[in-house]
Enzyme design. Structure first.
Site, short mmCIF file in Angstrom:
data_model
loop_
_atom_site.label_atom_id
_atom_site.label_comp_id
_atom_site.label_asym_id
_atom_site.label_seq_id
_atom_site.Cartn_x
_atom_site.Cartn_y
_atom_site.Cartn_z
N GLU A 131 0.38 1.89 6.06
CA GLU A 131 -0.92 1.77 6.74
C GLU A 131 -1.78 0.78 5.98
O GLU A 131 -1.89 0.84 4.77
CB GLU A 131 -1.65 3.12 6.80
CG GLU A 131 -1.03 4.14 7.73
CD GLU A 131 -1.83 5.44 7.77
OE1 GLU A 131 -2.92 5.50 7.16
OE2 GLU A 131 -1.37 6.39 8.41
N ASN A 132 -2.41 -0.14 6.73
CA ASN A 132 -3.35 -1.09 6.15
C ASN A 132 -4.14 -1.70 7.30
O ASN A 132 -3.56 -2.30 8.21
CB ASN A 132 -2.60 -2.17 5.36
CG ASN A 132 -3.53 -3.22 4.76
OD1 ASN A 132 -3.40 -4.41 5.05
ND2 ASN A 132 -4.45 -2.80 3.94
#
Length: 502
Positions: A331-332
């Protein structure tokens, strides 16, 4: 704002459409989670298996593979079957380890012939700390740090149990990988020349990332965490609030990670700050304070600032601390700043450019990163933030019953990054930015047209409703009244004429 997830982005019904969005992006993998209660309504495998749930995920996996997209599956993204919370107190109870392992085993049995990347838990920090200490997330319990530490202890043991179960039953035939996804910001010392601040910054990362990673790679909680929680507990005249792993458990847990998923969004400056013993919590146990630079670009989330250089430092920290493990960035991303529809998301483009660049630098540093996943494909229900924070590459119109998706500028920019597998040269990257801005302008027109149509319909409705009410009043009250008045006036005029003739 009283938002609910009763009808969110509706990917359950629109999964084929969403897979086409993935295909247009040209991504080679899709990370999604399986809902435990969708497969096992009571949470217990021996009681009931929902075959419709099994079929849905089979169809999803097959459709992804048909489009040459690798499925990466998270087994637990915070949705615990309600029955297990009510009957057994959820992750406060050691029985969750068995129930979760049975659920994971069902998934391996049902989907493991095609799925080769499994994530047991996504961001267990939030499950433990915000689910059982502060109550900000489900199940919303406020049990103090005892609740958080106990939940985390059981989650770590559940992960290890699932890893061993897969190795014993499925690995030889399926040849898959089982990992975990941990979330951590980077902590930078506010004063690099101050030893106390440097120690506080490392302590910050150890209390978040190390809380889960250290047991899985080294067999026990970080030494600094055991020291600080133990000392604070002693000051409160009690045994350490941090549970203890037996020697047998340490050996069983150590090394149960085929890859490490990393969820990363932001960075903080860290400074030492002592808290009095009576302030008993996970946060005060750390003896530190988080600070931000007011010059950092902010976002639609109060906790999220764009600080790309912190990403590289976190990845290098992991390389040193855990023996350069195989890493997938799970996740980013960044959220919208305004509540109105924004398709020209220039700040998201800058965020991806900065963070992906820092990740590529980390790869040059020798960090073993093998995959990157942007958060996220769609706008969605963001837990306790409802729909007030949007992270999607695609804008979802939640007011429309069909939940249409509209590409933001970042879609076109991200597509170019994927095609080039990075950034070829500054001139070409600048042209990507320009093209994305031009395309999003036309997309915005489509959305604006739709919004105008809805607004016009609402205005007409608002006009029509009072008008209809007004006409009803005219028909029922005004017309009879006027008719009566006309008769009276006619009678008066007739009397007047008769008298005049006399």
């Amino acid at each position: 704002m009283n938002h609910t997830a009763d009808s969110a982005c509706e990917s359950y019904y629109k999964i084929k459409d969403d897979i086409q969005l993935l295909k247009e992006l040209k991504v080679n993998h899709y990370l999604f989670s399986i809902s435990w209660p969708r497969l096992l309504p009571t949470g217990i495998k021996s009681e009931k298996v929902n075959q419709e749930g099994i079929q849905f995920y089979n169809d999803t996996i097959n459709a992804l593979l048909e489009n040459k997209i690798i499925p990466i599956i998270t087994l637990y993204y915070w949705d615990l079957p309600q029955v297990l919370q009510q009957k057994y107190d959820g992750w406060q109870n050691t029985s969750m380890i068995t129930y979760f392992t049975d659920y994971a085993d069902l998934c391996f049995e049902s989907f493991g012939d095609r799925v080769k990347h499994w994530i047991t838990f996504n961001n267990p920090w939030a499950t433990a700390e915000e689910g059982y200490e502060t109550g900000q997330h489900a199940p919303g319990l406020k049990l103090g740090s005892d609740g958080a530490y106990k939940a985390a202890h059981h989650i770590i043991k559940a992960h290890a149990e699932v890893w061993h179960s897969y190795r014993k039953k499925w690995h030889r035939k399926q040849r898959g990988l089982v990992g975990i996804s941990l979330s951590s910001a980077w902590g930078e010392p506010i004063d690099l020349s101050n030893k106390v601040d440097v120690e506080a910054a490392e302590r910050y990362v150890q209390f978040s990332l190390g809380w889960f990673a250290n047991p899985l790679y080294h067999g026990d909680y970080p030494g600094v965490m055991k020291d600080y929680v133990g000392r604070k507990s002693s000051e409160q005249r009690m045994a350490s609030r941090l549970p203890v792993f037996s020697a047998q458990e340490k050996n069983y847990i150590k090394g149960t990670v085929d890859f490490l998923g990393i969820s990363h969004f932001t960075t903080y400056y860290i400074s030492q700050k002592s808290h009095p013993p009576q302030e008993e919590s996970y946060f005060t146990d750390r003896n530190l304070v988080e600070l931000v630079d007011p010059r950092w670009p902010n976002s639609g989330s109060s906790w999220l600032y764009s600080v790309p250089w912190g990403f590289r430092r976190l990845l290098n920290f992991i390389k040193v601390q855990y023996g350069n493990p195989l890493i997938y960035v799970t996740e980013n991303g960044i959220s919208e700043k305004l509540q109105c529809a924004q398709l020209c998301d220039d700040w998201r483009i800058n965020y991806f450019k900065g963070y992906i660049n820092e990740m590529l630098k980390a790869i040059k540093d020798g960090v073993n990163i093998q995959g990157y996943t942007a958060w996220s494909l769609l706008d969605k229900f963001e837990w306790n933030r409802g729909y007030s924070e949007r992270f999607g590459l695609y804008y979802v119109d939640f007011q429309n019953q069909n939940k249409p998706r509209y590409p933001k500028a970042s879609v076109h920019y991200y597509k170019k990054i994927i095609k080039a597998n990075g950034f070829p040269n500054p001139k070409e990257v600048a042209s990507w930015h320009q093209q994305a801005a031009e395309i999003c302008t036309s997309s915005s027109q489509l959305l604006v047209t739709e919004e105008q149509r809805k607004t016009a319909a609402n205005i007409l409705r608002l006009i029509h409703e009072p008008l209809a009410t007004h006409m009803e009043m005219v028909t029922e009250i005004v017309v009879p009244t006027v008719f009566t008045l006309c008769i009276l006036i006619s009678a008066i005029l007739l009397l007047f004429l008769l008298r005049k003739q006399q």
